[in-house]
Design a protein around this motif. Structure first.
Motif, PDB file in Angstrom:
ATOM      1  N   ARG A  91       0.808  -1.221   0.000  1.00  0.00           N
ATOM      2  CA  ARG A  91       0.000   0.000   0.000  1.00  0.00           C
ATOM      3  C   ARG A  91       0.846   1.278   0.000  1.00  0.00           C
ATOM      4  N   LEU A  92       2.172   1.141   0.129  1.00  0.00           N
ATOM      5  CA  LEU A  92       3.033   2.309   0.266  1.00  0.00           C
ATOM      6  C   LEU A  92       3.645   2.733  -1.063  1.00  0.00           C
ATOM      7  N   THR A  93       3.938   4.012  -1.169  1.00  0.00           N
ATOM      8  CA  THR A  93       4.608   4.549  -2.344  1.00  0.00           C
ATOM      9  C   THR A  93       6.104   4.280  -2.249  1.00  0.00           C
ATOM     10  N   LYS A  94       6.792   4.543  -3.344  1.00  0.00           N
ATOM     11  CA  LYS A  94       8.250   4.396  -3.365  1.00  0.00           C
ATOM     12  C   LYS A  94       8.872   5.273  -2.286  1.00  0.00           C
ATOM     13  N   GLU A  95       8.428   6.503  -2.169  1.00  0.00           N
ATOM     14  CA  GLU A  95       8.998   7.431  -1.187  1.00  0.00           C
ATOM     15  C   GLU A  95       8.779   6.933   0.241  1.00  0.00           C
ATOM     16  N   GLU A  96       7.611   6.360   0.505  1.00  0.00           N
ATOM     17  CA  GLU A  96       7.329   5.843   1.845  1.00  0.00           C
ATOM     18  C   GLU A  96       8.181   4.611   2.148  1.00  0.00           C
ATOM     19  N   GLN A  97       8.374   3.755   1.152  1.00  0.00           N
ATOM     20  CA  GLN A  97       9.227   2.577   1.348  1.00  0.00           C
ATOM     21  C   GLN A  97      10.672   3.012   1.616  1.00  0.00           C
ATOM     22  N   LEU A  98      11.149   4.015   0.867  1.00  0.00           N
ATOM     23  CA  LEU A  98      12.505   4.516   1.069  1.00  0.00           C
ATOM     24  C   LEU A  98      12.667   5.133   2.457  1.00  0.00           C
ATOM     25  N   TYR A  99      11.630   5.799   2.945  1.00  0.00           N
ATOM     26  CA  TYR A  99      11.718   6.365   4.296  1.00  0.00           C
ATOM     27  C   TYR A  99      11.823   5.252   5.334  1.00  0.00           C
ATOM     28  N   ASN A 100      11.074   4.182   5.143  1.00  0.00           N
ATOM     29  CA  ASN A 100      11.174   3.042   6.070  1.00  0.00           C
ATOM     30  C   ASN A 100      12.585   2.458   6.038  1.00  0.00           C
ATOM     31  N   TRP A 105     -13.523 -12.202   7.682  1.00  0.00           N
ATOM     32  CA  TRP A 105     -14.672 -11.783   6.861  1.00  0.00           C
ATOM     33  C   TRP A 105     -14.238 -11.055   5.583  1.00  0.00           C
ATOM     34  N   ASP A 106     -13.106 -10.334   5.629  1.00  0.00           N
ATOM     35  CA  ASP A 106     -12.650  -9.613   4.439  1.00  0.00           C
ATOM     36  C   ASP A 106     -11.325 -10.146   3.905  1.00  0.00           C
ATOM     37  N   GLU A 107     -10.941 -11.327   4.343  1.00  0.00           N
ATOM     38  CA  GLU A 107      -9.650 -11.895   3.952  1.00  0.00           C
ATOM     39  C   GLU A 107      -9.572 -12.169   2.455  1.00  0.00           C
ATOM     40  N   PHE A 108     -10.658 -12.604   1.852  1.00  0.00           N
ATOM     41  CA  PHE A 108     -10.621 -12.977   0.434  1.00  0.00           C
ATOM     42  C   PHE A 108     -10.185 -11.797  -0.438  1.00  0.00           C
ATOM     43  N   ASP A 109     -10.836 -10.656  -0.286  1.00  0.00           N
ATOM     44  CA  ASP A 109     -10.493  -9.492  -1.107  1.00  0.00           C
ATOM     45  C   ASP A 109      -9.081  -9.017  -0.815  1.00  0.00           C
ATOM     46  N   LYS A 146      -6.071  -8.873  -3.637  1.00  0.00           N
ATOM     47  CA  LYS A 146      -5.615  -7.521  -3.953  1.00  0.00           C
ATOM     48  C   LYS A 146      -4.148  -7.327  -3.594  1.00  0.00           C
ATOM     49  N   SER A 147      -3.722  -7.937  -2.506  1.00  0.00           N
ATOM     50  CA  SER A 147      -2.340  -7.751  -2.067  1.00  0.00           C
ATOM     51  C   SER A 147      -1.354  -8.546  -2.906  1.00  0.00           C
ATOM     52  N   LEU A 148      -1.820  -9.558  -3.599  1.00  0.00           N
ATOM     53  CA  LEU A 148      -0.922 -10.419  -4.368  1.00  0.00           C
ATOM     54  C   LEU A 148      -0.884 -10.090  -5.848  1.00  0.00           C
ATOM     55  N   PHE A 149      -2.015  -9.651  -6.394  1.00  0.00           N
ATOM     56  CA  PHE A 149      -2.111  -9.522  -7.848  1.00  0.00           C
ATOM     57  C   PHE A 149      -2.646  -8.152  -8.261  1.00  0.00           C
TER      58      PHE A 149
END
Length: 479
Positions: free
Chosen positions: A59-68, A239-243, A247-250
């Motif tokens: 869910r993070l942008t390149k800039e957010e990943q770089l900050y981490n 209850w919301d694991e399927f979506d 979404k997180s994989l593909f």
């Protein structure tokens, strides 16, 4: 190293230990379905003691990943550093940090969920490639571990890499779901749950051997109450694991869901041509890639059709969680918080259990072969069916073990609360299946019937037709 906290995974732990003990640099790739326990294995094995660790987030942008990255490196090094603006700058900083360590000490770098760090046009994989080839590969005291749930990304960028990462990894660990033996061990040792093998089987047919899901079960509830609590209770844990899972994989997860929904409707599976017709997606390289991604990530399996290569590869939905969600949760969530408990004796539930037990058996072929004493005999697993004609009625065999010693085991799988009784009608059906199979395939091999059941076959005048039996207890064997 806290190895004792890890349930099973003996082979994988030994792989990690061998890499740690190596006198050469190590690039270790850890694959596996989301929630299967990859991060847990690595974190526990090394007791969370890493010289550098970075966790990606889709869910993070390149800039957010770089900050981490910057924040983690600053914390580990204790130095004041500038926030990197590119991944190349980031890896230069990491190189300088690691270069200060003594050569006679082993140092561990862990990139968890690395695929999520590689945003579009981020330059991440190119920077990582340069870092490893120019620095990491020559540091004999360095063990770099790459982990991710987006298995297709790891396959493309490491296994199929045609650039600087080609054939660079020292060790590949594919973490599979627990089998029944490991699931029972997890439930007893981790959760204090002492359920019957029947209940564990039914639970497995819903959650699969996925440790993340199994860890949500409570010993203070019955199996059915647990499922209600996880799936049907409002805001239940899954209850919301399927979506979230897809979404997180593909990317373009909607198309992936179209594929699994189409496969869900056809138990025996579909060819690529059938899938294209069902999903109405375009026949192009992107579609082929989606099928490969689903297979690499453990959601579908491919198998062959007995004796007929012209029919091509069949694709079959094999993820238990997905099958259960599409069958019961998708259209029932929030309507009845005790849905699973209220349907204990429902014919639909018995039908679901019977069909899903067939999938469970296919995932425990090693245990079936062990029981049949054919583990050492070369064999191929396949399915077979034929449509009705003027000469004969249709027939289908969902599991065939074609053995090198000129025997074919035709397996019938039945999930029942008691010993399974072969009636006159069912006996005629078995005879018909074998007869049509021999006629259509023209096989010269001996065909032996095997019953795979929960509690065995009830002895009567028809049971003698069965050459071998495999019971639920056999499926829990350690192999």
């Amino acid at each position: 190293m806290a190895k004792e906290l890890i349930i099973s995974r003996e082979y994988e732990k030994q792989q990690l230990q061998d890499c740690y003990d190596s006198k050469e640099s190590q690039l270790v790739i850890v694959y596996g379905r989301r929630r299967v326990g990859k991060s847990f294995l690595i974190n526990q094995f090394f007791n969370d003691r890493f010289d550098f660790k970075l966790v990606g987030d889709y869910r993070l942008t390149k800039e957010e990943q770089l900050y981490n990255f910057y924040d983690e490196l600053k914390r580990q090094s204790g130095k004041i550093i500038d926030t990197p603006k590119t991944w190349r700058e980031a890896f230069f900083l990491l190189r300088d940090y690691l270069d200060e360590f003594k050569d006679d000490e082993k140092h561990i770098v862990f990139f968890d969920e690395m695929p999520w760090l590689d945003n579009q046009k981020s330059g991440f994989i190119q920077a990582f490639e340069y870092f490893w080839n120019s620095f990491g590969a020559s540091k004999n005291n360095l063990m770099l571990i790459v982990c991710g749930s987006a298995t297709s990304w790891l396959v493309d960028n490491f296994d199929h890499n045609k650039g600087g990462l080609f054939n660079r990894q020292n060790c590949r660990i594919y973490l599979e779901a627990f089998n029944l033996y490991e699931t029972r061990k997890f439930l007893v040792e981790k959760k204090g749950i002492e359920w019957s093998h029947y209940d564990i089987c039914e639970c497995y047919m819903i959650l699969g051997g996925i440790p993340y899901y199994l860890n949500m079960l409570s010993k203070n509830m019955s199996p059915s109450q647990n499922i209600d609590n996880l799936f049907f209770k409002k805001r239940g844990a899954l209850w919301d694991e399927f979506d979230n899972l897809y979404k997180s994989l593909f990317s373009k997860s909607g198309n992936y869901i179209k594929i699994v929904e189409s496969l869900f409707k056809k138990k025996i599976g579909l060819t690529k041509a059938d899938l294209l017709q069902e999903t109405r997606l375009s026949d192009n390289s992107a579609f082929t890639k989606m099928l490969k991604n689903l297979e690499d990530s453990g959601f579908i399996r491919t198998y062959r059709y007995f004796g007929n290569k012209k029919r091509g590869t069949f694709y079959q939905l094999s993820d238990y969680f997905t099958m259960f969600y599409l069958k019961y949760v998708k259209d029932n969530y929030g309507k009845d918080e005790g849905f699973w408990t209220h349907h204990l004796d429902n014919p639909s539930r018995r039908s679901w259990a019977g069909l899903t037990f067939e999938q469970l058996c296919k995932d425990h072929i090693k245990q079936i072969k062990k029981k049949l004493s054919i583990a050492g005999i070369s064999s191929e697993v396949s399915v077979w069916n034929t449509s009705s004609t003027d000469e004969h009625d249709g027939a289908q065999i969902d599991l065939l073990i074609d053995r090198r010693d000129r025997i074919i085991n035709a397996c019938e799988m039945k999930f029942s609360e008691n010993a399974f009784e072969i009636t006159k009608e069912y006996d005629e059906n078995l005879r018909h299946k074998v007869s049509v199979f021999k006629e259509i395939t023209e096989t010269k091999k001996a065909v032996q019937l095997v019953m795979v059941t929960t509690y065995g076959v009830k002895k009567n005048m028809y049971s003698s037709r069965i050459q071998n039996e495999v019971t639920m207890e056999d499926l829990f064997e350690r192999v």
